[in-house]
Design a protein around this motif. Structure first.
Motif, mmCIF file in Angstrom:
data_model
loop_
_atom_site.group_PDB
_atom_site.id
_atom_site.type_symbol
_atom_site.label_atom_id
_atom_site.label_comp_id
_atom_site.label_asym_id
_atom_site.label_seq_id
_atom_site.Cartn_x
_atom_site.Cartn_y
_atom_site.Cartn_z
ATOM 1 N N HIS A 25 -17.663 -33.963 -50.912
ATOM 2 C CA HIS A 25 -17.344 -32.579 -50.589
ATOM 3 C C HIS A 25 -17.636 -32.215 -49.150
ATOM 4 O O HIS A 25 -18.534 -32.749 -48.540
ATOM 5 C CB HIS A 25 -18.090 -31.612 -51.505
ATOM 6 N N PRO A 53 -16.716 -28.652 -46.173
ATOM 7 C CA PRO A 53 -16.061 -27.354 -46.013
ATOM 8 C C PRO A 53 -14.817 -27.405 -45.139
ATOM 9 O O PRO A 53 -14.125 -26.421 -44.987
ATOM 10 C CB PRO A 53 -17.132 -26.514 -45.323
ATOM 11 N N VAL A 62 -11.072 -28.597 -43.726
ATOM 12 C CA VAL A 62 -9.764 -28.997 -44.211
ATOM 13 C C VAL A 62 -8.899 -29.346 -43.007
ATOM 14 O O VAL A 62 -8.899 -28.647 -42.014
ATOM 15 C CB VAL A 62 -9.116 -27.858 -45.020
ATOM 16 N N ARG A 73 -9.099 -23.354 -61.111
ATOM 17 C CA ARG A 73 -8.210 -23.499 -59.952
ATOM 18 C C ARG A 73 -6.760 -23.335 -60.377
ATOM 19 O O ARG A 73 -5.979 -22.641 -59.717
ATOM 20 C CB ARG A 73 -8.390 -24.882 -59.317
ATOM 21 N N GLU A 132 -15.286 -23.915 -51.882
ATOM 22 C CA GLU A 132 -13.928 -24.124 -51.367
ATOM 23 C C GLU A 132 -13.340 -22.856 -50.763
ATOM 24 O O GLU A 132 -12.251 -22.886 -50.206
ATOM 25 C CB GLU A 132 -13.011 -24.607 -52.506
ATOM 26 N N ARG A 181 -5.423 -23.649 -51.935
ATOM 27 C CA ARG A 181 -6.240 -24.342 -50.938
ATOM 28 C C ARG A 181 -5.363 -25.344 -50.222
ATOM 29 O O ARG A 181 -4.504 -25.961 -50.826
ATOM 30 C CB ARG A 181 -7.379 -25.104 -51.596
ATOM 31 N N SER A 211 -7.203 -30.722 -49.092
ATOM 32 C CA SER A 211 -8.575 -30.982 -48.674
ATOM 33 C C SER A 211 -8.761 -32.460 -48.398
ATOM 34 O O SER A 211 -8.231 -33.298 -49.102
ATOM 35 C CB SER A 211 -9.525 -30.556 -49.790
ATOM 36 N N ALA A 215 -11.225 -34.122 -49.058
ATOM 37 C CA ALA A 215 -12.476 -34.059 -49.807
ATOM 38 C C ALA A 215 -13.258 -35.365 -49.788
ATOM 39 O O ALA A 215 -14.436 -35.361 -49.554
ATOM 40 C CB ALA A 215 -12.193 -33.659 -51.250
#
Lengths: 246, 246
Positions: free
Chosen positions: A237, A239, A241, B13, B54, B72, B75, B77
């Motif tokens: 994870h 924050p 993007v 989500r 997120e 979103r 990502s 991620a």
DNA sequence: CAGTGGTCTAGACCACTGT
DNA sequence: CAGTGGTCTAGACCACTGC
């Protein structure tokens, strides 16, 4: 007053900064920390989760937590106004309004602020500085319902965020920032004391209230030799993007 | 074998993206969600914590959670490499090595990679593209203990990260990124098909293993019209939230 | 294999929000 | 004021790491 898990997090941060747990060292087990602080395992996990989010430590199932960095870099972890951010770094923030006028909302303005097109919107051009040196040109558009409170503010007001909060109780609760780079235009160059076409770090942001209602949107251009942004990343994870242009 | 809290997060989500909870709407209470999914409150809290991180929802003590955004961006991620990230967006990543040589570690190299000065280090200059269009110039320095595995790789290798993982089991677990802007030099300009002095988005990053040992550091320069970065922010336990309007 | 973090439960009390 | 999220406990089992 302060939550127990926050106290433990603070103590761990201090111990890491003190060098008690150098980079690469392993933290004590959760059960050990729980016993040492006289709390349950859940509370310890809240504390270490905070450090993990800050990128200070790494975490994997089955293995002890590991120290990744000795200090926390100044990042976007918490939403701060320019003034608050400067203060946190021990520097003095200044601000000056150069132009202020109403213009009808463009389709872009309308979309970003969730307002009708052609609504008259307050545009403000500000230069902001650190310790007297200009580092940022800010072009902000305010939602119509807040502009009456913005318009009368002192042109040299150092923290618009704080003044608006005092005046109206408004809270800037959330922000979305899109970061890229642009060449300085003639006006940017003059205001920031750099050459024209010189590279600037641009942050376009929308700020909203607690319930997601947009308050303002802004095109901020930073002198890259004065300001940069740091983001930490981990498997699992983060924050940040990364986006391709549309 | 997906965790229960992750299933719930995924379902929330989806419901948000479906428009079941539009921007500004309030999510059901924790107890309600717990009952609905047949889990304890703690599990629900794990799920909503993910969405909060997120930037999808906002959270305040005493008030229902609020939807802040309906979608979103892609990502990255899993600390994705450029190649993995491109693939996740449905675009094809390319890579080409233009130069590769050993140079003794400068003080800066030594500090970033936690190695001794003058250690011979492998420097690699790569251009990377999306769907054939060059968007990134990458100047990477590898730690001495990994360079033997990097050196023999195919110059056109699209994913160095993946190849290294396959060959050596190495995992790029953490990254620290410092973002600013620079003017394109002559070489950057030629490689990215932009004018010299044109603004580029620069990311200097250090990548480490699980235990924080630096593997590589890199100076990456992106065409800002092709790639940008997005950060979501929320106000923390800030005095601004607590004080009341004057 | 023992140790450790990840997940989950079923309670409890408190601080804060909104009406 | 009732409702809600923030905090905390004292257990439990499982998946994974490292020796």
């Amino acid at each position: 007053m302060t939550a127990r898990h926050e106290q433990i997090a603070t103590e761990l941060r201090r111990a890491i900064r003190r060098g008690e747990y150098p980079v690469g060292a392993r933290l004590p087990a959760e059960t050990e920390l729980a016993a040492r602080h006289g709390v349950s395992r859940g509370t310890v996990r809240q504390a270490v989760a905070a450090l993990t989010a800050e990128g200070l430590i790494g975490s994997r199932q089955g293995a002890r937590r590991v120290v990744l960095a000795g200090h926390r870099s100044q990042s976007f972890a918490e939403l701060r106004s320019f003034a608050q951010w400067a203060q946190a770094m021990g520097r003095e923030a200044t601000g000056r309004v150069l132009a202020q006028e109403y213009r009808p909302a463009t389709p872009e303005d309308a979309a970003r602020l969730h307002l009708a097109e052609h609504t008259p919107l307050l545009h403000v051009l500000r230069v902001r500085g650190l310790d007297g040196e200009p580092v940022l040109v800010e072009r902000t558009v305010y939602a119509d319902w807040i502009s009456p409170a913005v318009e009368p503010l002192d042109p040299d007001c150092a923290s618009v965020t704080q003044r608006l909060h005092e005046e109206t109780g408004l809270v800037f609760a959330h922000g979305e920032h899109v970061i890229d780079a642009v060449a300085a235009g003639a006006r940017d160059a003059a205001l920031l004391a750099v050459r024209r076409t010189s590279p600037l770090l641009r942050v376009r942001r929308v700020t909203t209230t607690h319930d997601g209602r947009p308050v303002e949107w802004s095109d901020d251009r930073y002198r890259p030799d004065a300001v940069s942004f740091t983001v930490h990343n981990a498997i699992g994870h983060n924050p940040l993007v990364r986006t391709t242009a549309g």
